[in-house]
Design a protein around this motif. Structure first.
Motif, PDB file in Angstrom:
ATOM      1  N   VAL A  72      15.343   0.657  29.784  1.00 27.62           N
ATOM      2  CA  VAL A  72      16.381   1.290  30.183  1.00 27.62           C
ATOM      3  C   VAL A  72      18.042   0.854  30.866  1.00 27.62           C
ATOM      4  CG1 VAL A  72      16.877   4.572  30.500  1.00 27.62           C
ATOM      5  CG2 VAL A  72      14.995   3.112  29.846  1.00 27.62           C
ATOM      6  N   PHE A  73      18.152   0.809  32.131  1.00 24.36           N
ATOM      7  CA  PHE A  73      18.809   1.019  32.717  1.00 24.36           C
ATOM      8  C   PHE A  73      19.227  -1.021  32.669  1.00 24.36           C
ATOM      9  CE2 PHE A  73      17.334   4.740  34.204  1.00 24.36           C
ATOM     10  CZ  PHE A  73      17.727   5.743  33.608  1.00 24.36           C
ATOM     11  N   HIS A  74      20.506  -1.417  33.877  1.00 21.80           N
ATOM     12  CA  HIS A  74      21.449  -1.854  33.422  1.00 21.80           C
ATOM     13  C   HIS A  74      22.067  -2.288  35.084  1.00 21.80           C
ATOM     14  CE1 HIS A  74      19.380  -3.549  30.007  1.00 21.80           C
ATOM     15  NE2 HIS A  74      19.978  -2.582  29.028  1.00 21.80           N
ATOM     16  N   PHE A  75      22.346  -3.471  35.748  1.00 24.20           N
ATOM     17  CA  PHE A  75      22.799  -4.031  36.536  1.00 24.20           C
ATOM     18  C   PHE A  75      24.608  -3.661  35.913  1.00 24.20           C
ATOM     19  CE2 PHE A  75      19.598  -6.635  38.095  1.00 24.20           C
ATOM     20  CZ  PHE A  75      19.335  -4.806  39.287  1.00 24.20           C
ATOM     21  N   ASN A  76      25.310  -3.177  36.791  1.00 22.61           N
ATOM     22  CA  ASN A  76      26.607  -3.177  36.773  1.00 22.61           C
ATOM     23  C   ASN A  76      27.214  -2.958  37.763  1.00 22.61           C
ATOM     24  OD1 ASN A  76      28.153  -0.746  37.980  1.00 22.61           O
ATOM     25  ND2 ASN A  76      27.019   0.097  36.012  1.00 22.61           N
ATOM     26  N   GLU A  77      29.356  -3.808  38.233  1.00 21.44           N
ATOM     27  CA  GLU A  77      29.656  -4.265  39.227  1.00 21.44           C
ATOM     28  C   GLU A  77      30.051  -2.728  40.055  1.00 21.44           C
ATOM     29  OE1 GLU A  77      30.670  -6.834  35.984  1.00 21.44           O
ATOM     30  OE2 GLU A  77      30.387  -4.650  35.923  1.00 21.44           O
ATOM     31  N   ALA A  78      29.755  -1.870  39.418  1.00 24.71           N
ATOM     32  CA  ALA A  78      30.387  -0.590  40.670  1.00 24.71           C
ATOM     33  C   ALA A  78      28.826  -1.254  42.146  1.00 24.71           C
ATOM     34  CB  ALA A  78      29.283   0.591  40.030  1.00 24.71           C
ATOM     35  N   VAL A  79      28.044  -1.764  42.207  1.00 25.46           N
ATOM     36  CA  VAL A  79      27.429  -1.338  43.707  1.00 25.46           C
ATOM     37  C   VAL A  79      26.834  -3.162  43.058  1.00 25.46           C
ATOM     38  CG1 VAL A  79      24.620  -1.497  44.114  1.00 25.46           C
ATOM     39  CG2 VAL A  79      25.735   0.446  43.161  1.00 25.46           C
ATOM     40  N   SER A  80      26.960  -3.821  44.893  1.00 26.86           N
ATOM     41  CA  SER A  80      26.873  -4.821  44.813  1.00 26.86           C
ATOM     42  C   SER A  80      26.637  -5.435  46.302  1.00 26.86           C
ATOM     43  CB  SER A  80      28.147  -5.677  44.416  1.00 26.86           C
ATOM     44  OG  SER A  80      29.144  -4.997  45.358  1.00 26.86           O
ATOM     45  N   LEU A  81      25.657  -6.602  45.967  1.00 26.08           N
ATOM     46  CA  LEU A  81      25.723  -7.103  47.215  1.00 26.08           C
ATOM     47  C   LEU A  81      26.415  -7.638  48.150  1.00 26.08           C
ATOM     48  CD1 LEU A  81      21.636  -8.175  46.530  1.00 26.08           C
ATOM     49  CD2 LEU A  81      22.871  -5.304  47.624  1.00 26.08           C
ATOM     50  N   LEU A  82      26.462  -8.092  49.424  1.00 33.09           N
ATOM     51  CA  LEU A  82      27.956  -8.625  50.427  1.00 33.09           C
ATOM     52  C   LEU A  82      26.966  -9.404  50.904  1.00 33.09           C
ATOM     53  CD1 LEU A  82      30.437  -8.616  51.295  1.00 33.09           C
ATOM     54  CD2 LEU A  82      30.685  -7.002  52.683  1.00 33.09           C
ATOM     55  N   VAL A  83      27.575 -10.583  50.570  1.00 35.59           N
ATOM     56  CA  VAL A  83      27.092 -11.415  51.566  1.00 35.59           C
ATOM     57  C   VAL A  83      28.184 -12.142  52.365  1.00 35.59           C
ATOM     58  CG1 VAL A  83      25.986 -13.571  52.280  1.00 35.59           C
ATOM     59  CG2 VAL A  83      24.690 -11.983  50.228  1.00 35.59           C
ATOM     60  N   GLU A  84      28.293 -12.002  54.269  1.00 34.14           N
ATOM     61  CA  GLU A  84      29.124 -12.596  54.406  1.00 34.14           C
ATOM     62  C   GLU A  84      28.403 -13.749  55.608  1.00 34.14           C
ATOM     63  OE1 GLU A  84      30.120 -10.160  58.420  1.00 34.14           O
ATOM     64  OE2 GLU A  84      30.353  -8.344  57.486  1.00 34.14           O
ATOM     65  N   CYS A  85      29.274 -14.623  54.582  1.00 33.50           N
ATOM     66  CA  CYS A  85      29.324 -16.027  54.819  1.00 33.50           C
ATOM     67  C   CYS A  85      29.662 -16.527  56.386  1.00 33.50           C
ATOM     68  CB  CYS A  85      29.864 -17.203  53.747  1.00 33.50           C
ATOM     69  SG  CYS A  85      28.219 -16.427  52.657  1.00 33.50           S
ATOM     70  N   ASP A  86      29.631 -17.324  57.159  1.00 33.41           N
ATOM     71  CA  ASP A  86      29.498 -18.497  58.388  1.00 33.41           C
ATOM     72  C   ASP A  86      31.219 -19.625  57.856  1.00 33.41           C
ATOM     73  OD1 ASP A  86      28.599 -16.324  60.110  1.00 33.41           O
ATOM     74  OD2 ASP A  86      26.951 -18.159  60.302  1.00 33.41           O
ATOM     75  N   ASP A  87      30.894 -19.673  56.499  1.00 34.86           N
ATOM     76  CA  ASP A  87      31.310 -21.423  56.663  1.00 34.86           C
ATOM     77  C   ASP A  87      31.694 -21.204  55.003  1.00 34.86           C
ATOM     78  OD1 ASP A  87      29.052 -22.760  55.933  1.00 34.86           O
ATOM     79  OD2 ASP A  87      28.794 -23.180  57.982  1.00 34.86           O
ATOM     80  N   GLN A  88      32.451 -22.540  54.536  1.00 35.05           N
ATOM     81  CA  GLN A  88      32.394 -22.964  53.218  1.00 35.05           C
ATOM     82  C   GLN A  88      31.243 -23.502  53.074  1.00 35.05           C
ATOM     83  OE1 GLN A  88      35.464 -22.440  51.968  1.00 35.05           O
ATOM     84  NE2 GLN A  88      34.475 -22.507  50.253  1.00 35.05           N
ATOM     85  N   GLN A  89      30.386 -24.378  53.632  1.00 36.13           N
ATOM     86  CA  GLN A  89      28.985 -25.266  52.812  1.00 36.13           C
ATOM     87  C   GLN A  89      28.621 -23.340  51.900  1.00 36.13           C
ATOM     88  OE1 GLN A  89      28.431 -27.693  52.066  1.00 36.13           O
ATOM     89  NE2 GLN A  89      27.119 -27.017  51.142  1.00 36.13           N
ATOM     90  N   GLN A  90      27.859 -22.541  53.597  1.00 35.77           N
ATOM     91  CA  GLN A  90      27.302 -20.841  52.894  1.00 35.77           C
ATOM     92  C   GLN A  90      27.725 -20.760  51.694  1.00 35.77           C
ATOM     93  OE1 GLN A  90      27.368 -18.519  56.291  1.00 35.77           O
ATOM     94  NE2 GLN A  90      24.735 -18.202  55.182  1.00 35.77           N
TER      95      GLN A  90
END
Length: 162
Positions: A72-90
């Motif tokens: 019935v429902f699908h994800f869209n860009e109105a909600v996202s999970l933000l991951v703060e990364c320490d470095d480029q490798q991550q």
């Protein structure tokens, strides 16, 4: 105990998604799997009796619940999970894993994983640079970021220098 948990709606892939997400981050685990009941009245909801209804899990100590709620429902860009990364490798590691098997790159560090959930894979230095007091530097960094799909730290640092 956390009082608000993020609730994610899936069409049959809740357990698979929770297992995938918990594999990406340390201090992450599945905490409970609940199954659709057999009420005896032929009403078990959108899932077959005994099939996975919800999967509770933690990512880096934050609580989430994945529901097999049907199509019935699908994800869209109105909600996202933000991951703060320490470095480029991550950044690189998460980007590769989250875009694998049908995930899609977007722009400015955004992507959709194979389940359609939007993520922002963001190096912490980007947040520091665009949020700093020097608004000209922030504008240069922001302009550099707008040309990227996956965020690359070195070009951001170069833009910050002018």
């Amino acid at each position: 105990m956390q009082k608000i948990a993020t609730f994610l709606w899936f069409d049959g892939q809740a357990e698979e998604a929770a297992t995938f997400y918990t594999s990406l981050f340390p201090d992450s685990r599945i905490t409970q799997v609940a199954r659709y009941p057999d009420t005896g009245a032929g009403e078990s909801g959108p899932g077959e009796p005994g099939s996975v209804m919800t999967v509770s899990f933690e990512l880096l100590g934050r609580e989430y619940v994945a529901l097999n709620g049907g199509p019935v429902f699908h994800f869209n860009e109105a909600v996202s999970l933000l991951v703060e990364c320490d470095d480029q490798q991550q950044v690189d590691d998460l980007w590769v894993k989250l875009t694998a098997d049908g995930g899609k790159e977007s722009q400015c560090g955004w992507l959709k994983d194979r389940y359609g959930l939007s993520w922002q894979i963001t190096p912490r230095i980007l947040l520091d640079l665009v949020g700093g007091e020097d608004r000209e530097k922030a504008a240069r960094v922001f302009a550099a970021m707008m040309r990227m799909r996956k965020i690359e730290i070195q070009p951001l640092l170069d833009a910050a220098e002018g």
